[in-house]
Design a protein around this motif. Structure first.
Motif, PDB file in Angstrom:
ATOM      1  N   TRP A  21       0.826  -1.198   0.000  1.00  0.00           N
ATOM      2  CA  TRP A  21       0.000   0.000   0.000  1.00  0.00           C
ATOM      3  C   TRP A  21       0.869   1.260   0.000  1.00  0.00           C
ATOM      4  O   TRP A  21       0.596   2.206  -0.737  1.00  0.00           O
ATOM      5  CB  TRP A  21      -0.943   0.003   1.208  1.00  0.00           C
ATOM      6  N   ARG A  22       1.907   1.262   0.815  1.00  0.00           N
ATOM      7  CA  ARG A  22       2.805   2.424   0.843  1.00  0.00           C
ATOM      8  C   ARG A  22       3.474   2.619  -0.519  1.00  0.00           C
ATOM      9  O   ARG A  22       3.617   3.744  -0.999  1.00  0.00           O
ATOM     10  CB  ARG A  22       3.854   2.252   1.947  1.00  0.00           C
ATOM     11  N   LEU A  25       0.932   4.028  -2.845  1.00  0.00           N
ATOM     12  CA  LEU A  25       0.689   5.421  -2.488  1.00  0.00           C
ATOM     13  C   LEU A  25       1.782   6.323  -3.050  1.00  0.00           C
ATOM     14  O   LEU A  25       1.509   7.408  -3.565  1.00  0.00           O
ATOM     15  CB  LEU A  25       0.582   5.572  -0.970  1.00  0.00           C
ATOM     16  N   ARG A  26       3.036   5.866  -2.979  1.00  0.00           N
ATOM     17  CA  ARG A  26       4.137   6.644  -3.568  1.00  0.00           C
ATOM     18  C   ARG A  26       3.974   6.743  -5.084  1.00  0.00           C
ATOM     19  O   ARG A  26       4.280   7.770  -5.684  1.00  0.00           O
ATOM     20  CB  ARG A  26       5.483   6.014  -3.231  1.00  0.00           C
ATOM     21  N   THR A  28       1.117   6.687  -6.821  1.00  0.00           N
ATOM     22  CA  THR A  28      -0.084   7.402  -7.257  1.00  0.00           C
ATOM     23  C   THR A  28      -0.354   8.707  -6.528  1.00  0.00           C
ATOM     24  O   THR A  28      -0.975   9.604  -7.093  1.00  0.00           O
ATOM     25  CB  THR A  28      -1.329   6.516  -7.076  1.00  0.00           C
ATOM     26  N   GLY A  29       0.030   8.784  -5.259  1.00  0.00           N
ATOM     27  CA  GLY A  29      -0.301   9.962  -4.462  1.00  0.00           C
ATOM     28  C   GLY A  29      -1.758   9.996  -4.035  1.00  0.00           C
ATOM     29  O   GLY A  29      -2.241  11.000  -3.543  1.00  0.00           O
ATOM     30  N   ASP A  30      -2.472   8.913  -4.221  1.00  0.00           N
ATOM     31  CA  ASP A  30      -3.905   8.845  -3.928  1.00  0.00           C
ATOM     32  C   ASP A  30      -4.170   7.649  -3.017  1.00  0.00           C
ATOM     33  O   ASP A  30      -3.956   6.509  -3.412  1.00  0.00           O
ATOM     34  CB  ASP A  30      -4.665   8.696  -5.248  1.00  0.00           C
ATOM     35  N   GLN A  31      -4.631   7.914  -1.801  1.00  0.00           N
ATOM     36  CA  GLN A  31      -4.850   6.837  -0.826  1.00  0.00           C
ATOM     37  C   GLN A  31      -5.873   5.814  -1.306  1.00  0.00           C
ATOM     38  O   GLN A  31      -5.670   4.614  -1.178  1.00  0.00           O
ATOM     39  CB  GLN A  31      -5.292   7.413   0.517  1.00  0.00           C
ATOM     40  N   GLN A  32      -6.988   6.289  -1.856  1.00  0.00           N
ATOM     41  CA  GLN A  32      -8.033   5.371  -2.306  1.00  0.00           C
ATOM     42  C   GLN A  32      -7.542   4.508  -3.463  1.00  0.00           C
ATOM     43  O   GLN A  32      -7.777   3.312  -3.499  1.00  0.00           O
ATOM     44  CB  GLN A  32      -9.289   6.147  -2.727  1.00  0.00           C
ATOM     45  N   ALA A  34      -4.479   3.729  -4.046  1.00  0.00           N
ATOM     46  CA  ALA A  34      -3.495   2.802  -3.494  1.00  0.00           C
ATOM     47  C   ALA A  34      -4.189   1.587  -2.878  1.00  0.00           C
ATOM     48  O   ALA A  34      -3.737   0.447  -3.057  1.00  0.00           O
ATOM     49  CB  ALA A  34      -2.621   3.505  -2.450  1.00  0.00           C
ATOM     50  N   GLU A  35      -5.291   1.813  -2.182  1.00  0.00           N
ATOM     51  CA  GLU A  35      -6.064   0.695  -1.622  1.00  0.00           C
ATOM     52  C   GLU A  35      -6.614  -0.194  -2.734  1.00  0.00           C
ATOM     53  O   GLU A  35      -6.584  -1.420  -2.633  1.00  0.00           O
ATOM     54  CB  GLU A  35      -7.201   1.220  -0.752  1.00  0.00           C
TER      55      GLU A  35
END
Length: 170
Positions: A21-22, A25-26, A28-32, A34-35
């Motif tokens: 996930w981390r 996130l790196r 895409t910059g988008d938490q959702q 990344a999930e």
């Protein structure tokens, strides 16, 4: 065999999901997103049991490759090109009550053509929500009479609406 498959997938998730996930996130910059990427990578691992059986380091490398490819595919997708982020929600549209107002006028006009006893039971049953028994008590007539008036009143109402050009809706 299926229980082994589930146990291997659970171990893969427990061992790599947070780090994956981390990584996503790196990328895409988008938490959702990344999930979503982690979920998609684990789903693909589920669909390819041979990956689960390769061992932890090979499975990890495979998951990271899937995550990277999925992130690239998302960036290239038409949705990513045309979707616009906004800090505020768009203004809510106001409901247009024109159709319901016109429908109410049509029904009121058609109701006015009915016999008074038919109009009375229809209005009290459908607009005031009175039951057959309540109407029978209030009008001091048998329940069968109320049912008969409703039946013939609705039939006449339907005909009046059809004469005004209103057709039945699906």
């Amino acid at each position: 065999m299926k229980d082994d498959h589930i146990a291997l997938l659970r171990a893969l998730h427990d061992g790599h999901a947070a780090a994956l996930w981390r990584y996503a996130l790196r990328l895409t910059g988008d938490q959702q997103l990344a999930e979503d990427i982690v979920q998609e990578a684990l789903l693909r691992a589920w669909r390819h049991p041979e990956v689960l059986e390769q061992g932890s380091s090979a499975s990890k490398a495979w998951l990271y490759a899937v995550a990277r490819n999925y992130a690239i595919d998302e960036r290239r997708s038409a949705r990513a090109r045309w979707e616009v982020d906004s800090e505020s929600l768009p203004e809510r549209s106001r409901a247009d009550h024109t159709d319901s107002t016109l429908d109410a006028w049509l029904v009121a006009d058609a109701l006015s053509t009915l016999k008074p006893e038919h109009r009375l039971v229809i209005v009290r049953a459908y607009y005031r929500g009175e039951s057959i028994a309540e109407l029978a008590d209030a009008l001091e007539v048998p329940q069968g009479t109320v049912k008969s008036r409703l039946h013939y009143g609705l039939r006449a109402l339907r005909l009046a609406l059809q004469e005004n050009g209103v057709t039945g809706r699906s």
